[in-house]
Design a protein around this motif. Structure first.
Motif, PDB file in Angstrom:
ATOM      1  N   GLN A   1       0.759  -1.169  -0.202  1.00  0.00           N
ATOM      2  CA  GLN A   1      -0.112  -0.155   0.150  1.00  0.00           C
ATOM      3  C   GLN A   1       1.103   0.952  -0.200  1.00  0.00           C
ATOM      4  O   GLN A   1       0.641   2.488  -0.583  1.00  0.00           O
ATOM      5  CB  GLN A   1      -0.934   0.320   0.894  1.00  0.00           C
ATOM      6  N   ARG A   2       2.244   1.517   0.718  1.00  0.00           N
ATOM      7  CA  ARG A   2       2.600   2.661   0.966  1.00  0.00           C
ATOM      8  C   ARG A   2       3.696   2.946  -0.189  1.00  0.00           C
ATOM      9  O   ARG A   2       3.932   4.355  -0.507  1.00  0.00           O
ATOM     10  CB  ARG A   2       4.090   2.369   1.745  1.00  0.00           C
ATOM     11  N   GLY A   3       3.285   2.532  -2.279  1.00  0.00           N
ATOM     12  CA  GLY A   3       3.819   2.278  -3.116  1.00  0.00           C
ATOM     13  C   GLY A   3       3.103   3.128  -3.167  1.00  0.00           C
ATOM     14  O   GLY A   3       3.564   3.923  -4.494  1.00  0.00           O
ATOM     15  N   LEU A   4       1.470   3.628  -2.806  1.00  0.00           N
ATOM     16  CA  LEU A   4       0.914   4.394  -4.078  1.00  0.00           C
ATOM     17  C   LEU A   4       1.114   5.914  -2.892  1.00  0.00           C
ATOM     18  O   LEU A   4      -0.228   6.249  -3.315  1.00  0.00           O
ATOM     19  CB  LEU A   4      -0.638   3.741  -4.002  1.00  0.00           C
ATOM     20  N   ASP A   5       0.924   6.269  -1.769  1.00  0.00           N
ATOM     21  CA  ASP A   5       1.493   6.794  -0.987  1.00  0.00           C
ATOM     22  C   ASP A   5       1.854   8.017  -2.315  1.00  0.00           C
ATOM     23  O   ASP A   5       2.548   8.003  -2.724  1.00  0.00           O
ATOM     24  CB  ASP A   5       2.251   7.328   0.169  1.00  0.00           C
ATOM     25  N   PRO A   6       1.874   9.698  -1.764  1.00  0.00           N
ATOM     26  CA  PRO A   6       1.838  10.439  -2.729  1.00  0.00           C
ATOM     27  C   PRO A   6       3.158  10.397  -2.823  1.00  0.00           C
ATOM     28  O   PRO A   6       3.292  10.620  -1.525  1.00  0.00           O
ATOM     29  CB  PRO A   6       1.147  11.332  -2.729  1.00  0.00           C
ATOM     30  N   PRO A   7       3.894  11.450  -3.852  1.00  0.00           N
ATOM     31  CA  PRO A   7       5.356  11.626  -3.727  1.00  0.00           C
ATOM     32  C   PRO A   7       5.818  12.782  -2.742  1.00  0.00           C
ATOM     33  O   PRO A   7       6.457  12.030  -2.060  1.00  0.00           O
ATOM     34  CB  PRO A   7       4.975  12.378  -5.275  1.00  0.00           C
ATOM     35  N   GLU A   8       4.828  13.147  -2.391  1.00  0.00           N
ATOM     36  CA  GLU A   8       5.958  14.023  -1.144  1.00  0.00           C
ATOM     37  C   GLU A   8       5.918  13.345   0.107  1.00  0.00           C
ATOM     38  O   GLU A   8       6.811  13.534   0.971  1.00  0.00           O
ATOM     39  CB  GLU A   8       4.472  15.412  -0.910  1.00  0.00           C
ATOM     40  N   ALA A   9       4.926  12.342   0.749  1.00  0.00           N
ATOM     41  CA  ALA A   9       5.352  11.058   1.072  1.00  0.00           C
ATOM     42  C   ALA A   9       6.584  10.103   1.344  1.00  0.00           C
ATOM     43  O   ALA A   9       7.600   9.983   1.746  1.00  0.00           O
ATOM     44  CB  ALA A   9       3.985  10.452   1.214  1.00  0.00           C
ATOM     45  N   LEU A  10       6.590   9.675  -0.370  1.00  0.00           N
ATOM     46  CA  LEU A  10       7.393   8.894  -0.568  1.00  0.00           C
ATOM     47  C   LEU A  10       8.904   9.551  -0.709  1.00  0.00           C
ATOM     48  O   LEU A  10      10.378   8.867  -0.205  1.00  0.00           O
ATOM     49  CB  LEU A  10       7.556   8.631  -2.038  1.00  0.00           C
ATOM     50  N   LEU A  11       9.101  11.251  -0.662  1.00  0.00           N
ATOM     51  CA  LEU A  11      10.266  11.788  -0.958  1.00  0.00           C
ATOM     52  C   LEU A  11      10.779  11.732   0.797  1.00  0.00           C
ATOM     53  O   LEU A  11      11.472  11.761   0.670  1.00  0.00           O
ATOM     54  CB  LEU A  11      10.183  13.220  -1.859  1.00  0.00           C
ATOM     55  N   ARG A  12       9.103  11.953   1.953  1.00  0.00           N
ATOM     56  CA  ARG A  12      10.221  11.812   3.100  1.00  0.00           C
ATOM     57  C   ARG A  12      10.256  10.698   3.437  1.00  0.00           C
ATOM     58  O   ARG A  12      11.770  10.993   4.226  1.00  0.00           O
ATOM     59  CB  ARG A  12       8.550  12.742   3.574  1.00  0.00           C
ATOM     60  N   ALA A  13      10.090   9.928   3.343  1.00  0.00           N
ATOM     61  CA  ALA A  13      10.374   8.022   4.086  1.00  0.00           C
ATOM     62  C   ALA A  13      11.573   8.064   2.937  1.00  0.00           C
ATOM     63  O   ALA A  13      12.642   7.913   3.383  1.00  0.00           O
ATOM     64  CB  ALA A  13       9.092   7.122   2.730  1.00  0.00           C
ATOM     65  N   ALA A  14      11.973   8.942   1.535  1.00  0.00           N
ATOM     66  CA  ALA A  14      13.769   8.716   1.607  1.00  0.00           C
ATOM     67  C   ALA A  14      14.271   9.452   2.372  1.00  0.00           C
ATOM     68  O   ALA A  14      15.322   9.177   2.281  1.00  0.00           O
ATOM     69  CB  ALA A  14      13.940   9.431   0.196  1.00  0.00           C
ATOM     70  N   GLU A  15      14.155  10.278   2.607  1.00  0.00           N
ATOM     71  CA  GLU A  15      15.729  11.168   3.780  1.00  0.00           C
ATOM     72  C   GLU A  15      15.266  10.388   5.029  1.00  0.00           C
ATOM     73  O   GLU A  15      16.472  10.271   5.545  1.00  0.00           O
ATOM     74  CB  GLU A  15      14.270  12.447   4.218  1.00  0.00           C
ATOM     75  N   GLU A  16      13.924   9.524   5.702  1.00  0.00           N
ATOM     76  CA  GLU A  16      14.233   8.603   6.414  1.00  0.00           C
ATOM     77  C   GLU A  16      15.191   7.861   6.411  1.00  0.00           C
ATOM     78  O   GLU A  16      16.201   7.291   6.738  1.00  0.00           O
ATOM     79  CB  GLU A  16      12.618   8.930   6.924  1.00  0.00           C
ATOM     80  N   ASN A  17      15.030   6.707   4.967  1.00  0.00           N
ATOM     81  CA  ASN A  17      15.732   6.556   4.201  1.00  0.00           C
ATOM     82  C   ASN A  17      17.091   6.723   4.177  1.00  0.00           C
ATOM     83  O   ASN A  17      18.014   5.937   4.725  1.00  0.00           O
ATOM     84  CB  ASN A  17      15.150   5.447   3.614  1.00  0.00           C
ATOM     85  N   GLY A  18      17.683   7.025   4.277  1.00  0.00           N
ATOM     86  CA  GLY A  18      19.179   8.362   3.967  1.00  0.00           C
ATOM     87  C   GLY A  18      19.349   8.285   4.682  1.00  0.00           C
ATOM     88  O   GLY A  18      21.303   7.462   5.477  1.00  0.00           O
ATOM     89  N   ARG A  19      18.836   8.819   6.356  1.00  0.00           N
ATOM     90  CA  ARG A  19      18.894   8.433   7.442  1.00  0.00           C
ATOM     91  C   ARG A  19      19.870   7.283   8.257  1.00  0.00           C
ATOM     92  O   ARG A  19      20.535   6.944   8.536  1.00  0.00           O
ATOM     93  CB  ARG A  19      17.983   9.804   8.981  1.00  0.00           C
TER      94      ARG A  19
END
Ligand SMILES: [Zn+2]
Length: 396
Positions: free
Chosen positions: A78-96
């Protein structure tokens, strides 16, 4: 610029079973100036001295199968269908998370399509993330595949590039290259579980076209027929490879095709048996299915090991259910599959670097970047030491 001396550590580089002890490393201007026995150091000048006694230096790790724009967890689909803003937030968290876990390089093998809210471009979202993280020491280096290229009807609608026929498969693959992808990812399990969705000739056409443009092709395959097609088509790597028989492994060895393991994803499904209410993980039948999957995946890794196929470690975080700091989980699982701990560390370091074609990735050498970390314990006798990250040198 300040220099740092790491004094009296142990060193494990994933290339041999022996731990070097009594090692000192001088870092100057972000590079390794020298590596010496601690009782024969050169003058470190004005370096800040870090007493590294009792810890082990390992190369910055390479997560060879990751999905940087996705958060993971039991609702990963389901998370794969989140809006781009949410996915970019997830990316920043993942980067950390990746940086804190000692992962210096992430090979992203699929991100959702969307309009990037930062640069306004309509393409696979990881490509913009990769570009913006370039040169940052608090984020990993990314090499990204663009979006998944797949048979229509396989993945969630709107997520990936969907092809109805072999011409569209080729066109979508080349479109990812045009958008700036570093590699191409074919999602090679079709909607029909009985048959491979493309023939070896159809896949080979994509491989040849991408190779002609200097781009490698990798393929998701979790079933015997799919991995066979990949091997015959001459892709550069097989992702997951939960079912690989000895003949296919032999073809892989002959063709220089790597296997990217993602055993942590199965381990995480096993954890969902008690942490979720999701039937396919909690029910007795579900648990049995996951257990059978694990058995087959471990056997495939062993088959590849015996055939001397290059094995690189991936977590499948985000696109599968693990989170971004789980590389140690994969190393542990590879040891359970039969790799020696040093081979499993090699899978999580320089093997991933070779897969990326990045000679500095997963490597510690004089003159090279100070891309190493220190963990508490000996990862060559206990791979769980990789969970105990004490110090990430490239962030200092
Ligand atoms: Zn994946």
């Amino acid at each position: 610029m300040a220099a740092t001396l790491y004094r009296d550590a142990a060193l494990a580089d994933g290339r041999s079973p022996s731990l070097r002890i009594g090692v000192s490393i001088l870092v100057r201007d972000g590079r390794i100036a020298w590596i010496r026995p601690s009782d024969a150091e050169e003058d470190p000048g004005d370096a800040v001295v870090i007493d590294a006694g009792g810890s082990t230096v390992v190369p910055g790790m390479v997560d060879a199968h990751s999905h940087v724009t996705l958060p993971g967890g039991s609702h990963w689909i389901q998370r794969g269908l989140d809006p781009p803003e949410a996915l970019l937030r997830a990316a920043e968290e993942n980067g950390r998370l990746l940086t804190g876990a000692g992962v210096r390089w992430a090979r992203d093998v699929g991100s959702p399509l969307g309009v990037d809210p930062v640069d306004g471009r309509q393409r696979a979202l990881c490509l913009g993330v990769r570009d913006r993280w370039r040169g940052r020491s608090d984020r990993p280096y990314i090499r990204a595949a663009g979006t998944w290229v797949t048979r229509a009807g396989t993945l969630e609608p709107g997520l990936a590039a969907e092809a109805d026929d072999a011409d569209a498969l080729l066109a979508h693959a080349l479109h990812q290259v045009h958008d700036g992808a570093d590699l191409v990812k074919l999602y090679l399990d079709g909607p029909d579980p009985q048959t491979a969705p493309w023939s070896a000739a159809e896949v080979r056409r994509v491989v040849e076209a991408c190779h002609a443009r200097g781009v490698r092709v990798t393929a998701h395959a979790t079933r015997f027929d799919g991995s066979r097609v990949c091997a015959e088509a001459g892709v550069d790597a097989i992702e997951h490879g939960f079912e690989i028989d000895a003949d296919t492994a032999h073809l892989m060895r002959e063709g220089g095709i790597a296997m990217v393991s993602t055993l942590a994803v199965i381990r995480s499904w096993q954890s969902f048996a008690t942490t979720t209410r999701i039937e396919r993980f909690t029910s007795p039948e579900g648990r049995a299915r996951v257990a059978a999957r694990e058995e087959s995946a471990l056997a495939s890794v062993r088959t590849c090991l015996v055939a001397e196929v290059a094995i690189a470690a991936g977590t499948d975080f985000g696109g599968g259910s693990p989170h971004a700091n789980a590389i140690a989980w994969e190393v542990e699982a590879l040891v359970d599959a039969g790799l020696e701990p040093w081979q499993a560390l090699g899978a999580a370091t320089w093997r991933g670097g070779e897969l990326l074609g990045e000679p500095e990735a997963g490597v510690i050498r004089e003159g090279g970047p100070a891309d190493f970390l220190l963990v508490h314990g000996d990862p060559l006798s206990d791979p769980r030491a990789l969970w105990r990250v004490w110090h990430v040198a490239w962030t200092h």
